[in-house]
Enzyme design. Structure first.
Site, short mmCIF file in Angstrom:
data_model
loop_
_atom_site.label_atom_id
_atom_site.label_comp_id
_atom_site.label_asym_id
_atom_site.label_seq_id
_atom_site.Cartn_x
_atom_site.Cartn_y
_atom_site.Cartn_z
N HIS A 128 -8.29 -4.73 -1.80
CA HIS A 128 -7.00 -4.19 -1.39
C HIS A 128 -5.99 -5.44 -0.54
CE1 HIS A 128 -3.91 -0.99 -1.19
NE2 HIS A 128 -3.99 -0.85 0.12
N ASP A 182 -10.05 -3.25 -5.90
CA ASP A 182 -9.77 -2.43 -4.83
C ASP A 182 -10.74 -1.54 -4.34
OD1 ASP A 182 -8.20 -1.11 -2.70
OD2 ASP A 182 -6.42 -1.49 -3.78
N SER A 227 0.79 -1.09 0.00
CA SER A 227 0.04 0.10 0.17
C SER A 227 0.74 1.14 0.17
CB SER A 227 -0.94 0.03 1.14
OG SER A 227 -1.95 0.84 1.08
#
Length: 306
Positions: A289, A233, A115
């Site tokens: 995600h 996501d 991330s």
């Protein structure tokens, strides 16, 4: 028939070669390159359910590897807090100092950023070429920033509520920029000039104010730059940012791929040259995600680390 003296002389001459041949036949296999990991928002270096699990997985798949999971702060609690509230430029500086002082990394290392850790490690590659980063793997990183309010259910949900209010109030105000990590890669495509002038982190590492040639040279020194994008996501907006794409300037509906961005066409970071040289790798995965199975990680990520 050779004299005893001649035989002794011949033996003395051949002994070093025999020893060298024996030694070459018994050399230990080379150690795998070290690995540096940087976690994402609301996570920590050593959470056994996330980065701790990744570390163990890599160590099992690649025996003998040295894995350093970056901790930004004095403990795990500070590490989590800093992922929300410590100036990213300070975090990158701290990471560079940790890497520079680690004797096990001095001959180079590979890196995986999860991330926001993806763009943070890219900043390390651009700003701190010593020790050298060899391969950078960005898993769900936001390299063109985000223009959507963060969603993080669970223990950190109250923090994300605060972040949403702060970004709505003024993402580019000085106080928000300096104190809120997510504001520092907030990219408003409708207010591009404000973004370029006020973003204290992303606009700098993406060369959007001026060209820093060392940033370009250092990034181009990577052997591979791998970017993983998650099709479903729900955290990153727009998801194209995970492959260095973004909204077309002036609106927030249509997205364009990296190859159509000014960053690429003007080659402000060297990404065009890297792409032509086969150094950019774009991986796509179904799911939300950072939803990664052990099997997928082993099949698609581990090969870049050996």
């Amino acid at each position: 028939m050779a004299s005893p003296g001649y035989r002794r002389l011949l033996a003395a001459a051949l002994l070093p070669w025999c020893c060298a041949a024996w030694a070459l036949g018994h050399l230990d296999p080379p150690s795998p390159p070290p690995l540096v990991i940087w976690h994402g928002m609301g996570d920590s270096c050593c959470n056994p359910m996330s980065m701790g699990s990744i570390k163990k997985m890599v160590e099992k798949e690649i025996p003998g590897i040295y894995v350093l999971s970056l901790e930004i702060g004095k403990n795990m609690v500070e590490d989590v807090e800093n992922s929300f509230f410590l100036n990213v430029n300070l975090q990158v500086g701290m990471a560079c100092q940790i890497l520079e002082k680690d004797p096990k990394l001095q001959h180079g290392y590979n890196a995986i950023g999860f991330s926001q850790g993806g763009q943070f490690l890219r900043a390390v590659a651009q700003r701190c070429p010593t020790p050298p980063m060899m391969t950078l793997i960005s898993v769900g990183g936001q390299h063109q920033g985000v223009f959507g309010l963060p969603r993080c259910p669970g223990e950190s949900s109250h923090i994300c509520d605060f972040i949403r209010k702060s970004l709505n109030a003024g993402a580019y105000s000085k106080v928000v920029q300096e104190r809120l990590v997510q504001a520092q890669y907030w990219h408003d495509p409708i207010k591009e000039e404000v973004y370029r002038n006020c973003s204290i982190f992303l606009a700098d590492i993406n060369q959007e104010r001026h060209i820093n040639e060392s940033y370009k040279e250092n990034l181009m020194a990577l052997k591979k730059f791998v970017m993983v994008k998650f099709f479903n996501d729900s955290i990153v907006d727009p998801v194209d940012s995970e492959w260095f794409g973004f909204y077309r300037s002036g609106q927030a509906k249509e997205t364009i791929p990296l190859q159509e961005t000014t960053l690429y066409t003007e080659d402000r970071l060297g990404l065009k040259k890297m792409d032509k040289a086969g150094k950019l790798v774009f991986l796509a995965k179904e799911g939300d995600h950072l939803q990664i199975s052990k099997e997928w990680f082993t099949a698609h990520i581990i090969p870049f680390l050996k």
